[in-house]
Design an enzyme around this catalytic site. Structure first.
Site, mmCIF file in Angstrom:
data_model
loop_
_atom_site.group_PDB
_atom_site.id
_atom_site.type_symbol
_atom_site.label_atom_id
_atom_site.label_comp_id
_atom_site.label_asym_id
_atom_site.label_seq_id
_atom_site.Cartn_x
_atom_site.Cartn_y
_atom_site.Cartn_z
ATOM 1 N N ASN A 9 14.403 0.665 10.052
ATOM 2 C CA ASN A 9 14.233 0.031 8.740
ATOM 3 C C ASN A 9 13.870 1.147 7.775
ATOM 4 O O ASN A 9 12.749 1.645 7.784
ATOM 5 C CB ASN A 9 13.115 -1.019 8.832
ATOM 6 C CG ASN A 9 12.768 -1.598 7.468
ATOM 7 O OD1 ASN A 9 13.471 -1.370 6.487
ATOM 8 N ND2 ASN A 9 11.677 -2.358 7.418
ATOM 9 N N LYS A 11 13.582 1.076 4.638
ATOM 10 C CA LYS A 11 12.786 0.623 3.479
ATOM 11 C C LYS A 11 13.347 1.246 2.197
ATOM 12 O O LYS A 11 14.551 1.399 2.090
ATOM 13 C CB LYS A 11 11.310 0.932 3.693
ATOM 14 C CG LYS A 11 10.826 0.407 5.051
ATOM 15 C CD LYS A 11 9.339 0.373 5.188
ATOM 16 C CE LYS A 11 8.972 -0.181 6.563
ATOM 17 N NZ LYS A 11 7.553 -0.417 6.728
ATOM 18 N N HIS A 94 10.873 -9.630 5.952
ATOM 19 C CA HIS A 94 9.943 -8.550 6.287
ATOM 20 C C HIS A 94 8.614 -8.807 5.563
ATOM 21 O O HIS A 94 8.606 -9.329 4.447
ATOM 22 C CB HIS A 94 10.536 -7.201 5.873
ATOM 23 C CG HIS A 94 9.734 -6.041 6.374
ATOM 24 N ND1 HIS A 94 8.585 -5.621 5.741
ATOM 25 C CD2 HIS A 94 9.888 -5.254 7.460
ATOM 26 C CE1 HIS A 94 8.080 -4.599 6.437
ATOM 27 N NE2 HIS A 94 8.851 -4.363 7.473
ATOM 28 N N GLU A 96 6.737 -6.951 3.965
ATOM 29 C CA GLU A 96 6.657 -6.353 2.620
ATOM 30 C C GLU A 96 7.356 -7.235 1.594
ATOM 31 O O GLU A 96 6.935 -7.330 0.449
ATOM 32 C CB GLU A 96 7.252 -4.936 2.652
ATOM 33 C CG GLU A 96 6.305 -3.960 3.344
ATOM 34 C CD GLU A 96 6.988 -2.825 4.073
ATOM 35 O OE1 GLU A 96 8.164 -2.529 3.801
ATOM 36 O OE2 GLU A 96 6.316 -2.214 4.936
ATOM 37 N N GLU A 166 6.148 -8.109 14.012
ATOM 38 C CA GLU A 166 5.528 -6.948 13.380
ATOM 39 C C GLU A 166 4.149 -7.311 12.845
ATOM 40 O O GLU A 166 4.039 -7.859 11.740
ATOM 41 C CB GLU A 166 6.396 -6.462 12.217
ATOM 42 C CG GLU A 166 7.793 -6.041 12.616
ATOM 43 C CD GLU A 166 8.390 -5.078 11.607
ATOM 44 O OE1 GLU A 166 8.835 -4.016 12.033
ATOM 45 O OE2 GLU A 166 8.394 -5.384 10.404
ATOM 46 N N GLY A 172 3.154 0.916 9.270
ATOM 47 C CA GLY A 172 2.934 2.099 8.436
ATOM 48 C C GLY A 172 1.510 2.623 8.488
ATOM 49 O O GLY A 172 1.105 3.438 7.663
ATOM 50 N N SER A 212 4.551 0.942 13.534
ATOM 51 C CA SER A 212 4.147 2.285 13.980
ATOM 52 C C SER A 212 4.699 2.702 15.337
ATOM 53 O O SER A 212 4.040 3.428 16.086
ATOM 54 C CB SER A 212 2.612 2.413 13.967
ATOM 55 O OG SER A 212 2.117 2.217 12.662
HETATM 56 P P1 PGA Z 1 6.608 1.424 10.641
HETATM 57 O O1 PGA Z 1 7.385 0.198 9.939
HETATM 58 O O2 PGA Z 1 7.356 1.748 11.899
HETATM 59 O O3 PGA Z 1 6.644 2.524 9.636
HETATM 60 O O4 PGA Z 1 5.213 0.937 10.931
HETATM 61 C C1 PGA Z 1 7.929 -0.843 10.705
HETATM 62 C C2 PGA Z 1 8.531 -1.871 9.791
HETATM 63 O O5 PGA Z 1 7.917 -2.203 8.770
HETATM 64 O O6 PGA Z 1 9.636 -2.401 10.068
#
Ligand code: PGA
Length: 248
Positions: A9, A11, A94, A96, A166, A172, A212
């Protein structure tokens, strides 16, 4: 046996020209026979990414799409705009998008329905906040997200869906869920799918862990019985993603 699916992803990272560079760099590193490999990139880079990934095992996915066919929805991307250029997957809901763009379980469901209508595989995200985990309501909350996301989705459609678990507190932050925590929730999601549909649907649906994930944690996470791969943010933009894909 479920086939693993490992998705990046991206982003809001990488311009179209940087996309070509990164795909060319990662292409030889993500070669595998054992998993589906998907790069979900910003909408503006989808065409470029599809061109750059031609002839490789990389499939391209979108990070979002709208649930209407066309019309006065300034700034949105319609499902047939994605299929027209060869997009196979779309991340839906997601955390976010839920947090910053007010997406809800109901809009997630509308998008999942639309994705299936257009033959796009949805990667449906769910996950609890730190407060929810600390209050012991994780499983209840995830079950609610799943039950609404799958409203009016048929068993045949559900079998082909991908769910990404997630935990928000792990995204993150460098704070990866323990293998036990990730497996526990992924199993609860599979049980919930069995309840909504049947055992065959639950056995077919693919459930990823995200939050992560790194080359160091991938092998243990992805070898859990209910974890069928990962949705990877930060580490998907680096050569490390090759190690995550080839985690064995
Ligand atoms: P990350 O993000 O691996 O940077 O924690 C995962 C995601 O939000 O899909």
């Amino acid at each position: 046996m479920r086939r693993k699916i490992i998705a990046g992803n991206w982003k809001m990272n990488k311009t179209p020209s940087e996309t070509i560079k990164l795909i060319n760099e990662l292409k030889p590193l993500v070669v595998t026979e054992d998993a589906d490999v998907v790069f979900c990139v910003p909408a503006i880079s989808l065409t470029t990414a599809i061109e750059a990934a031609k002839g490789s095992n990389i499939e391209i996915g979108a990070e979002n799409m709208y649930f209407e066919e066309s019309g006065a929805f300034t700034g949105e991307i319609a499902p047939n705009m994605l299929t027209d250029i060869g997009v196979k997957y779309v991340i839906i809901g997601h955390s976010e998008r839920r947090e910053y763009f007010a997406e809800s379980d109901v809009t997630v469901n509308k998008k999942v329905l639309k994705a299936f209508e257009h033959g796009i595989t949805p990667i449906i995200c769910c996950g609890e906040s730190l407060t929810q985990r600390e209050q012991g309501v994780t499983i209840d909350f995830i079950r609610q997200q799943i039950k609404i996301a799958f409203l009016n989705i048929t068993a045949d459609q559900a079998k082909t869906a991908v769910i990404a678990y997630e935990p928000i507190w792990a995204i993150g932050t460098g704070k990866v869920a323990t293998t036990e925590q990730a497996q526990e929730v992924c199993k609860a999601i599979r049980d919930c799918i069995a309840e909504i549909y049947d055992d065959a649907t639950a056995a077919a649906i693919r459930i990823q862990y995200g939050g992560s994930v790194t080359a160091a944690s991938a092998a243990e996470l992805f070898s859990q019985p209910d974890i069928d791969g990962g949705l990877v943010g930060g580490a998907s933009l680096k050569p490390d993603f090759g190690k995550i894909v080839n985690y064995k």
